[in-house]
Structures are given as structure tokens and as C-alpha cells.
Scaffold this motif. Structure first.
Motif, short mmCIF file in Angstrom:
data_model
loop_
_atom_site.label_atom_id
_atom_site.label_comp_id
_atom_site.label_asym_id
_atom_site.label_seq_id
_atom_site.Cartn_x
_atom_site.Cartn_y
_atom_site.Cartn_z
N HIS A 69 0.83 -1.21 0.00
CA HIS A 69 0.00 0.00 0.00
C HIS A 69 0.87 1.26 0.00
N ASP A 70 1.88 1.29 0.84
CA ASP A 70 2.75 2.47 0.94
C ASP A 70 3.59 2.66 -0.31
N ASN A 75 4.32 5.74 -5.36
CA ASN A 75 4.15 5.85 -6.81
C ASN A 75 3.17 6.97 -7.15
N LEU A 76 2.12 7.08 -6.38
CA LEU A 76 1.13 8.15 -6.59
C LEU A 76 1.76 9.53 -6.37
N MET A 77 2.63 9.64 -5.38
CA MET A 77 3.31 10.92 -5.12
C MET A 77 4.24 11.30 -6.28
N ILE A 78 4.98 10.34 -6.80
CA ILE A 78 5.87 10.60 -7.94
C ILE A 78 5.05 11.00 -9.16
N THR A 79 3.95 10.30 -9.38
CA THR A 79 3.08 10.62 -10.51
C THR A 79 2.51 12.03 -10.38
N GLY A 80 2.12 12.40 -9.18
CA GLY A 80 1.62 13.75 -8.93
C GLY A 80 2.67 14.80 -9.21
N MET A 81 3.92 14.52 -8.85
CA MET A 81 5.01 15.47 -9.11
C MET A 81 5.24 15.63 -10.62
N ILE A 82 5.21 14.53 -11.34
CA ILE A 82 5.38 14.60 -12.80
C ILE A 82 4.21 15.36 -13.43
#
Length: 172
Positions: A69-70, A75-82
Motif C-alpha cells: 500500500h505504501d 508511486n502516486l506521489m511521484i506521478t503527482g510530481m510529474i
């Protein structure tokens, strides 16, 4: 009498209507909105980078957070940054008024959006496995399986955008 004229601000492509009263020209509200949008976008970019980077670094540095989950949240945080980088580039492109990116290149920016949806799907899938098979969850969602799922979803998201980039669907 007031005259309305198109004016380019600092050589940018953002045109503003101005009111001419003698020697003084007052830009209308529409020109300010574009620059306000750019300032807000840059502030949002910094905040998102700070918060998402903080979450990502915390997950990476804390061994107890290396759970599926973490990892999906990281991965969601990296995607948000991109995604915020792409959005800022499009905003800057609009404000300066120069088409630095072609329409086809902008289509490529949809890959992080698709990846965000895939990541939500992965988190849901992980939770369903955790609820349906609580004792088998660790054997099913191994680090290798989690990494493989993330790689596959990124490949799918990028391939959907590359297909649009390479093919000319307008001529159909």
C-alpha cells in the motif's frame, strides 16, 4: 475618450485590452488573470513538490513503510510530481504565448493522468486481496509483484500516449 487596443505584455503572447487615458494605459482584468494563474500554478508546484517529496522520502527511509500500500502511495506521489511539472509547462506555454509544445506532444501529458487512475486501481486491488485473503496477502503481494505491477501500469500509460503521438488520427 477611452480607446481599446490590443497590447502584448513584455513581449508575451498574452494580449490585454487596455484603456488609454492620455499617456496612461491601464491593462484590463483578463491580462492579470493569466499572470495570476501562472503565479498560483508555481506556488502549487512548490507545495506539491514539498509535500509529495516529503511523503516519498519518508516511505523510502522508513523500513516499516515498505508495504505494498505504501509503495503504491509513493508511486502516486511521484506521478503527482510529474503531472504538476507538465501542468506548469502548459501554463507557462500559454502565458508566454509561444507554442513550445505541439498538440501531439501535449497528448503525451495524459500518461501521468492515466497512471494516477491505474495507481488508484492498484491500491484498491491490494486492499481487496488484503480483505479477501488476509493470510495469503504477503505471499501474493511480494515486493517483486508490486514492482512488476507498477512497471506494467507505467508501460501501459506511456504506450497509450505514445500511440497517440506516433499515429495521425486526424486523417481518418
Amino acid at each position: 475618450m477611452d480607446e481599446f487596443a490590443e497590447m502584448s505584455v513584455f513581449g508575451s503572447g498574452v494580449s490585454q485590452e487596455t484603456t488609454s487615458t492620455g499617456d496612461q494605459q491601464i491593462p484590463s482584468l483578463s491580462g492579470y488573470v493569466a499572470y495570476l494563474s501562472l503565479v498560483l500554478q508555481l506556488i502549487m508546484t512548490m507545495v506539491i513538490f514539498l509535500m509529495a517529496g516529503w511523503v516519498f522520502i519518508t516511505i523510502k527511509a522508513t523500513r516499516s513503510l515498505h508495504k505494498p500500500h505504501d509503495i503504491f502511495v509513493a508511486n502516486l506521489m511521484i506521478t503527482g510530481m510529474i503531472l504538476v511539472i507538465f501542468q506548469t509547462a502548459v501554463t507557462i506555454d500559454y502565458v508566454i504565448g509561444v507554442d513550445l509544445l505541439s498538440c501531439k506532444a501535449r497528448q503525451f501529458f495524459f500518461s501521468p493522468i492515466v497512471e494516477v487512475h491505474f495507481t488508484y486501481l492498484m491500491i484498491s486491488f491490494d486492499k481487496v486481496i488484503g480483505v479477501a485473503f488476509p493470510y495469503k496477502h504477503k505471499r501474493i503481494m511480494t515486493p517483486r509483484a508490486v514492482a512488476s505491477i507498477i512497471i506494467i501500469t507505467w508501460a501501459l500509460a506511456i504506450s497509450l500516449s505514445v500511440d497517440t503521438l506516433l499515429n495521425d488520427y486526424d486523417s481518418l
